[in-house]
Design an enzyme around this catalytic site. Structure first.
Site, mmCIF file in Angstrom:
data_model
loop_
_atom_site.group_PDB
_atom_site.id
_atom_site.type_symbol
_atom_site.label_atom_id
_atom_site.label_comp_id
_atom_site.label_asym_id
_atom_site.label_seq_id
_atom_site.Cartn_x
_atom_site.Cartn_y
_atom_site.Cartn_z
ATOM 1 N N HIS A 1 -9.637 1.562 4.739
ATOM 2 C CA HIS A 1 -8.343 1.689 5.420
ATOM 3 C C HIS A 1 -8.521 2.639 6.605
ATOM 4 O O HIS A 1 -9.233 3.632 6.518
ATOM 5 C CB HIS A 1 -7.285 2.216 4.449
ATOM 6 C CG HIS A 1 -5.899 2.097 4.995
ATOM 7 N ND1 HIS A 1 -5.413 2.952 5.943
ATOM 8 C CD2 HIS A 1 -4.913 1.196 4.751
ATOM 9 C CE1 HIS A 1 -4.168 2.591 6.264
ATOM 10 N NE2 HIS A 1 -3.843 1.521 5.547
ATOM 11 N N GLY B 1 2.502 -1.289 4.301
ATOM 12 C CA GLY B 1 2.552 0.128 3.973
ATOM 13 C C GLY B 1 3.975 0.596 3.750
ATOM 14 O O GLY B 1 4.571 0.378 2.688
ATOM 15 N N GLY B 2 4.547 1.208 4.763
ATOM 16 C CA GLY B 2 5.853 1.850 4.648
ATOM 17 C C GLY B 2 6.914 0.992 3.982
ATOM 18 O O GLY B 2 7.637 1.453 3.085
ATOM 19 N N SER C 1 3.088 -2.429 10.224
ATOM 20 C CA SER C 1 4.543 -2.448 10.441
ATOM 21 C C SER C 1 5.203 -3.772 10.037
ATOM 22 O O SER C 1 6.182 -4.206 10.667
ATOM 23 C CB SER C 1 4.874 -2.099 11.896
ATOM 24 O OG SER C 1 4.469 -0.773 12.181
ATOM 25 N N GLU D 1 -6.737 4.888 7.768
ATOM 26 C CA GLU D 1 -6.390 6.296 7.508
ATOM 27 C C GLU D 1 -7.552 7.009 6.819
ATOM 28 O O GLU D 1 -7.792 8.190 7.044
ATOM 29 C CB GLU D 1 -5.091 6.370 6.682
ATOM 30 C CG GLU D 1 -3.882 5.979 7.542
ATOM 31 C CD GLU D 1 -2.714 5.412 6.774
ATOM 32 O OE1 GLU D 1 -2.705 5.462 5.536
ATOM 33 O OE2 GLU D 1 -1.795 4.892 7.435
ATOM 34 N N ASN E 1 0.854 -1.189 0.000
ATOM 35 C CA ASN E 1 0.000 0.000 0.000
ATOM 36 C C ASN E 1 0.890 1.240 0.000
ATOM 37 O O ASN E 1 1.513 1.558 1.003
ATOM 38 C CB ASN E 1 -0.903 -0.009 1.245
ATOM 39 C CG ASN E 1 -1.746 1.247 1.345
ATOM 40 O OD1 ASN E 1 -1.992 1.924 0.342
ATOM 41 N ND2 ASN E 1 -2.202 1.567 2.541
ATOM 42 N N TRP E 2 0.928 1.901 -1.134
ATOM 43 C CA TRP E 2 1.810 3.072 -1.265
ATOM 44 C C TRP E 2 1.281 4.288 -0.512
ATOM 45 O O TRP E 2 1.982 5.276 -0.382
ATOM 46 C CB TRP E 2 1.973 3.441 -2.743
ATOM 47 C CG TRP E 2 2.788 2.487 -3.556
ATOM 48 C CD1 TRP E 2 3.399 1.332 -3.124
ATOM 49 C CD2 TRP E 2 3.119 2.617 -4.945
ATOM 50 N NE1 TRP E 2 4.065 0.736 -4.153
ATOM 51 C CE2 TRP E 2 3.911 1.514 -5.289
ATOM 52 C CE3 TRP E 2 2.799 3.552 -5.918
ATOM 53 C CZ2 TRP E 2 4.407 1.323 -6.579
ATOM 54 C CZ3 TRP E 2 3.288 3.370 -7.212
ATOM 55 C CH2 TRP E 2 4.087 2.262 -7.531
ATOM 56 N N LYS E 3 0.033 4.258 -0.100
ATOM 57 C CA LYS E 3 -0.594 5.429 0.538
ATOM 58 C C LYS E 3 -0.382 6.662 -0.359
ATOM 59 O O LYS E 3 -0.466 6.542 -1.580
ATOM 60 C CB LYS E 3 -0.026 5.658 1.940
ATOM 61 C CG LYS E 3 0.031 4.394 2.797
ATOM 62 C CD LYS E 3 0.340 4.707 4.230
ATOM 63 C CE LYS E 3 0.695 3.458 4.994
ATOM 64 N NZ LYS E 3 0.250 3.493 6.355
ATOM 65 N N GLU F 1 -5.890 -4.938 10.453
ATOM 66 C CA GLU F 1 -4.834 -3.947 10.637
ATOM 67 C C GLU F 1 -5.066 -3.210 11.957
ATOM 68 O O GLU F 1 -5.823 -2.218 11.991
ATOM 69 C CB GLU F 1 -4.846 -2.941 9.483
ATOM 70 C CG GLU F 1 -4.597 -3.575 8.132
ATOM 71 C CD GLU F 1 -3.919 -2.583 7.189
ATOM 72 O OE1 GLU F 1 -2.851 -2.923 6.690
ATOM 73 O OE2 GLU F 1 -4.458 -1.482 6.991
ATOM 74 N N GLY G 1 2.136 2.003 10.730
ATOM 75 C CA GLY G 1 3.094 3.093 10.594
ATOM 76 C C GLY G 1 3.829 3.446 11.877
ATOM 77 O O GLY G 1 4.494 4.477 11.950
HETATM 78 C C1 PEP Z 1 -0.990 0.045 5.738
HETATM 79 O O1 PEP Z 1 -0.821 1.118 5.158
HETATM 80 O O2 PEP Z 1 -1.984 -0.621 5.519
HETATM 81 C C2 PEP Z 1 0.026 -0.408 6.704
HETATM 82 C C3 PEP Z 1 -0.140 -1.555 7.288
HETATM 83 O O3 PEP Z 1 1.099 0.455 6.908
HETATM 84 P P1 PEP Z 1 2.495 0.087 7.621
HETATM 85 O O4 PEP Z 1 2.965 -1.229 7.035
HETATM 86 O O5 PEP Z 1 3.391 1.216 7.297
HETATM 87 O O6 PEP Z 1 2.228 -0.074 9.085
#
Ligand code: PEP
Length: 255
Positions: free
Chosen positions: A99, A237-238, A216, A101, A11-13, A171, A177
């Site tokens: 999501h 994500g990251g 994470s 966010e 997930n590039w966000k 999640e 994050g």
């Molecule tokens: C996400 O954006 O769904 C996510 C799990 O982010 P991260 O891996 O950065 O925690």
């Protein structure tokens, strides 16, 4: 028990200009084994403006391309929105819905998801539905209550025989994050609970539906988490912003 193929989605966000998407996809293709030798399905959830770049470069590679949101309606007075048919027309295969966010910053509600999830399926898109509790909810012993509510609300209008076409992503918000990954035991417990929620609708769907863990995930912690029996993959994500990390997490799905 039917085989559930693992799925690792990046997930590039809010990341990924068209130039960055171009460079990323070319690099990713050099790092992934060919589709038939991958231990997991791989997907990229990218901004609307990078969708066509990714679709073009990843054509024939087996890497799925997903949007990060959509509106449930086909048309109407919804300035700034994108419809399911628009995504399908663009060649997109999947869409992330709910999501945390978007729930936090963009007012995404369970009520809206109740319309979005069926609308995505009806259009031929695979929804990746995100659910998860806050830190305060976990500490108050409310994790299962939250998951029951979110999963129940979002899937209420999905027929039992389509439940397994939804990908669920557990999640925990406190892990997104933050670098504070859930323990493998916490991920397993929550995801087994999500599967049990699906089983309360359809046992058959519960054995087939894929439930991912997100929060994470990195190459260093992926093997242990992905080894849990109910964890069917990861939403990353990251760490996914580095194609090398995404490829290593995909490899971790193979044990
Ligand atoms: C996400 O954006 O769904 C996510 C799990 O982010 P991260 O891996 O950065 O925690």
């Amino acid at each position: 028990m039917p085989e559930r193929r693992p799925y690792v989605a990046g997930n590039w966000k809010l990341w990924g200009t068209r130039a960055q998407a171009d460079e990323y996809c070319r690099r990713l293709l050099t790092l992934l084994p060919e589709a038939s030798r991958r231990p997991a399905d791989v997907g990229l959830c990218v901004p609307f403006t990078a969708l066509d770049v990714c679709l073009e470069l990843l054509k024939g590679s087996g890497v799925l391309v997903a949007a990060q949101n959509m509106h449930a309606a086909e048309t109407g007075a919804f300035t700034g929105e994108i419809s399911p048919a628009m995504l399908v027309e663009a060649g997109v295969q999947s869409v992330v819905l709910g999501h945390s966010e978007r729930r936090l910053y963009s007012g995404e509600t369970d009520r809206a998801l109740q319309e979005k999830v069926p609308a995505a399926l009806a259009a031929g898109l695979q929804p990746i539905l995100c659910v998860g509790e806050t830190e305060a909810e976990r500490e108050a012993g409310q994790t299962e209550r939250k998951l029951r509510h979110q999963v129940g609300e979002a899937l209420v209008d999905i027929a039992d025989d389509r439940l397994a076409d939804v990908v669920l992503a557990y999640e925990p918000i406190w892990a997104i994050g933050t670098g504070q990954v859930a323990t493998p035991g916490q991920a397993q417990e929550a995801i087994a609970f999500v599967r049990a929620l699906v089983a309360s609708r359809s046992e058959k769907a519960a054995t087939r539906v894929r439930v991912l863990y997100g929060g994470s995930v990195k190459p260093e912690n992926a093997v242990e988490i992905l080894a849990q029996p109910d964890v069917d993959g990861a939403l990353v994500g990251g760490a996914s912003l580095d194609p090398d990390s995404l490829a290593r997490i995909t490899a971790a799905a193979g044990g």
